[in-house]
Design a protein around this motif. Sequence first.
Motif, PDB file in Angstrom:
ATOM      1  N   MET A  22      78.413  62.217 110.152  1.00 59.43           N
ATOM      2  CA  MET A  22      79.221  61.327 110.501  1.00 59.43           C
ATOM      3  C   MET A  22      78.687  60.129 111.022  1.00 59.43           C
ATOM      4  N   VAL A  23      78.923  58.903 110.784  1.00 61.16           N
ATOM      5  CA  VAL A  23      78.491  57.759 111.499  1.00 61.16           C
ATOM      6  C   VAL A  23      79.113  57.307 112.610  1.00 61.16           C
ATOM      7  N   GLY A  24      78.505  57.167 113.646  1.00 70.91           N
ATOM      8  CA  GLY A  24      79.202  56.906 114.936  1.00 70.91           C
ATOM      9  C   GLY A  24      78.324  55.550 115.459  1.00 70.91           C
ATOM     10  N   GLU A  25      78.829  55.159 116.848  1.00 72.80           N
ATOM     11  CA  GLU A  25      78.282  54.206 117.553  1.00 72.80           C
ATOM     12  C   GLU A  25      77.900  54.678 119.065  1.00 72.80           C
ATOM     13  N   VAL A  26      76.662  54.532 119.406  1.00 70.31           N
ATOM     14  CA  VAL A  26      76.259  54.805 120.518  1.00 70.31           C
ATOM     15  C   VAL A  26      75.614  53.864 121.414  1.00 70.31           C
ATOM     16  N   ASN A  27      75.968  53.287 122.451  1.00 66.98           N
ATOM     17  CA  ASN A  27      75.413  52.089 123.316  1.00 66.98           C
ATOM     18  C   ASN A  27      75.276  50.973 122.407  1.00 66.98           C
ATOM     19  N   ARG A  28      76.530  50.848 121.614  1.00 68.47           N
ATOM     20  CA  ARG A  28      76.584  49.659 120.666  1.00 68.47           C
ATOM     21  C   ARG A  28      75.644  49.713 119.233  1.00 68.47           C
ATOM     22  N   GLU A  29      74.951  50.936 119.169  1.00 63.94           N
ATOM     23  CA  GLU A  29      73.861  50.951 118.021  1.00 63.94           C
ATOM     24  C   GLU A  29      74.755  51.757 117.043  1.00 63.94           C
ATOM     25  N   PRO A  30      74.652  51.820 115.678  1.00 65.53           N
ATOM     26  CA  PRO A  30      75.048  52.870 114.789  1.00 65.53           C
ATOM     27  C   PRO A  30      74.145  53.955 114.670  1.00 65.53           C
ATOM     28  N   THR A  31      74.796  55.161 114.717  1.00 69.01           N
ATOM     29  CA  THR A  31      73.867  56.336 114.641  1.00 69.01           C
ATOM     30  C   THR A  31      74.747  57.222 113.597  1.00 69.01           C
ATOM     31  N   THR A  32      73.767  58.416 113.209  1.00 69.81           N
ATOM     32  CA  THR A  32      74.647  59.616 112.352  1.00 69.81           C
ATOM     33  C   THR A  32      74.391  60.807 113.197  1.00 69.81           C
ATOM     34  N   VAL A  33      75.485  61.676 113.098  1.00 75.08           N
ATOM     35  CA  VAL A  33      75.091  63.016 113.553  1.00 75.08           C
ATOM     36  C   VAL A  33      75.760  63.741 112.548  1.00 75.08           C
ATOM     37  N   PRO A  34      75.132  65.140 112.476  1.00 78.27           N
ATOM     38  CA  PRO A  34      75.520  66.215 111.498  1.00 78.27           C
ATOM     39  C   PRO A  34      77.262  66.287 111.740  1.00 78.27           C
ATOM     40  N   LEU A  35      77.953  66.551 110.536  1.00 81.48           N
ATOM     41  CA  LEU A  35      79.518  66.620 110.903  1.00 81.48           C
ATOM     42  C   LEU A  35      79.708  67.933 111.392  1.00 81.48           C
ATOM     43  N   THR A  36      78.842  69.225 111.386  1.00 82.17           N
ATOM     44  CA  THR A  36      79.077  70.271 112.115  1.00 82.17           C
ATOM     45  C   THR A  36      79.008  70.376 113.542  1.00 82.17           C
ATOM     46  N   THR A  37      78.483  69.155 114.154  1.00 81.28           N
ATOM     47  CA  THR A  37      78.230  68.946 115.508  1.00 81.28           C
ATOM     48  C   THR A  37      79.528  68.079 116.071  1.00 81.28           C
ATOM     49  N   THR A  38      80.259  67.647 115.216  1.00 78.35           N
ATOM     50  CA  THR A  38      81.224  66.698 115.805  1.00 78.35           C
ATOM     51  C   THR A  38      82.521  67.228 116.751  1.00 78.35           C
ATOM     52  N   SER A  39      82.568  68.603 116.460  1.00 76.03           N
ATOM     53  CA  SER A  39      83.626  69.275 117.273  1.00 76.03           C
ATOM     54  C   SER A  39      82.859  69.901 118.401  1.00 76.03           C
ATOM     55  N   ASP A  40      81.705  69.438 118.851  1.00 75.37           N
ATOM     56  CA  ASP A  40      81.166  69.981 120.248  1.00 75.37           C
ATOM     57  C   ASP A  40      81.904  69.157 121.225  1.00 75.37           C
ATOM     58  N   SER A  41      81.742  70.016 122.343  1.00 75.73           N
ATOM     59  CA  SER A  41      82.416  69.236 123.506  1.00 75.73           C
ATOM     60  C   SER A  41      81.944  68.047 124.105  1.00 75.73           C
ATOM     61  N   LYS A  42      83.098  66.943 124.308  1.00 73.52           N
ATOM     62  CA  LYS A  42      82.454  65.606 124.371  1.00 73.52           C
ATOM     63  C   LYS A  42      83.045  65.385 125.948  1.00 73.52           C
ATOM     64  N   PRO A  43      82.220  64.905 126.762  1.00 73.05           N
ATOM     65  CA  PRO A  43      82.533  65.062 128.253  1.00 73.05           C
ATOM     66  C   PRO A  43      83.178  63.424 128.569  1.00 73.05           C
ATOM     67  N   LEU A  44      83.846  63.327 129.628  1.00 77.30           N
ATOM     68  CA  LEU A  44      84.528  61.978 129.923  1.00 77.30           C
ATOM     69  C   LEU A  44      83.425  61.314 130.573  1.00 77.30           C
ATOM     70  N   ASN A  45      83.518  60.166 130.442  1.00 78.80           N
ATOM     71  CA  ASN A  45      82.562  59.022 131.120  1.00 78.80           C
ATOM     72  C   ASN A  45      82.645  59.296 132.624  1.00 78.80           C
ATOM     73  N   SER A  46      81.368  59.829 133.302  1.00 79.23           N
ATOM     74  CA  SER A  46      81.179  59.993 134.512  1.00 79.23           C
ATOM     75  C   SER A  46      81.268  58.979 135.451  1.00 79.23           C
ATOM     76  N   ALA A  47      81.216  57.840 135.062  1.00 72.19           N
ATOM     77  CA  ALA A  47      81.453  56.558 136.124  1.00 72.19           C
ATOM     78  C   ALA A  47      83.076  56.414 136.263  1.00 72.19           C
ATOM     79  N   GLN A  48      83.947  56.496 135.067  1.00 70.81           N
ATOM     80  CA  GLN A  48      85.454  56.481 134.961  1.00 70.81           C
ATOM     81  C   GLN A  48      85.982  57.788 135.722  1.00 70.81           C
ATOM     82  N   VAL A  49      85.344  59.000 135.745  1.00 72.12           N
ATOM     83  CA  VAL A  49      85.760  59.973 136.385  1.00 72.12           C
ATOM     84  C   VAL A  49      85.611  59.644 137.918  1.00 72.12           C
TER      85      VAL A  49
END
Length: 331
Positions: free
Chosen positions: A292-319
Motif C-alpha cells: 500500500m502506498v501511504g504518507e507519513v510525515n508528508r513523505e510518500p511511503t510503502t508498507v506491505p498490504l498484510t500489515t495495513t490491518s494492524d492496530s493504528k493508535p490515535l495521535n497522542s497529542a490529540q488525545v
Amino acid sequence: MSKRVAVLTSGGDAPGMNACIRAIVIACKKRNYDLIGYLHGYNGLIKQESISLSLDSTHNLIQQGGTVLHSARCKAFTEEAGLKQAAANLSEAGVDALLVIGGDGSFRGATHLADHYLGQIIGIPGTIDNDIAGTDATIGYYTAIDTAMNSIDKVRDTADAFERIFLVEVMGRHAGFLALNAALSSAADYVILPEFFESPESEIKKILTQIHAQRRVRGSVSFIVVVAENVWPQGLQALTKALNDSGITDVRPVTLGHVQRGGTPVSNDRLLATSLGEYAVSLVGTDTSNVMVGEVNREPTTVPLTTTSDSKPLNSAQVALMKSIMNERYG
C-alpha cells in the motif's frame, strides 16, 4: 516498455477517490501507459466490466465526491472461485498492474488475489475512517471531519436555543479518529471513543460528572456528546435511556450517517489523493508489489498490504488535548 494498468475503487466511498483516479490517469498518460478502470469494485473485475480512462475523463473530476468507477461489496471475492476468475480476467486483459483504492477489507481481498495473480498489486488508502496502518491519513478522512464538524455546529445552535443535551454519532467503523477530531474541531463537550471505552457504567458516570460540573459553572446550557459508531452497546437510544435513567431528561440523539461519506473533497484530501495516485503509478514496472502506498510525515511511503490491518493508535497529542479541554475538563 509500455504497461497496462487497471484501477478500481472498492468498499465504502470516500471524498477524494475521484481526485486519486484523476492523478492516476494523468500519471499513466505521462508514462504512456494504457489505463482501464474496473466498475463496481471487485464485482467488475470478476465480470470483466471495465472502461477505458483517458485525459478527457479527468475534466472537473478533482472536486467531485463519490467515485466515477462506482463501488460495491463483493461476496464472490471472498471465495476461491471468485479470486481465480478475477486473476484470469486480469491476465486475459493484459493488465500488468492493478491499483486498488479502498480500505481494510479491500486490501485483504487484494492480498488474497495476489495468491493467484502474477502482476503487480498496489493499494491506495481510501476511507473516511482513517483506520489503515502505515499512513498518517487516508483519502476522505479530512473531508469527513469537516462534514461532521459542520453538522455538529448546526446541532449546537438548536442545543443552545433549548439548553439541551445532544448525542451525535459519527462514523469510523471501530476506530475513533473521526470522532476525536470532529469533537475537537467542533468544541464538543465530551467524546466517547472505542479506544478508551471501559463500560457503560463508567462512561455514564464521567458524562454526568462533566454535565453537573459544567452547569455549576455556567448554568443550564447545551452539552454536546460526540459518540463513535459501534462503541455504545445497543446504540444511541440505549445511551439516551441510560442518561434519562440517571435524571438527565432533555436528551436528543442524532446520527449523522452516510452524509459523512459525501461532498466535495477539501484541499487536504485532494492533495493526498493526488500525491498517492501519482506515487502508485511511479511504482508500476518496479519490483514493488503487494504493498500500500501511504504518507507519513508528508513523505510518500510503502508498507506491505498484510500489515495495513494492524492496530493504528490515535495521535497522542490529540488525545492529550481531548483530556485537557473535554473529557477531563471538570474532573
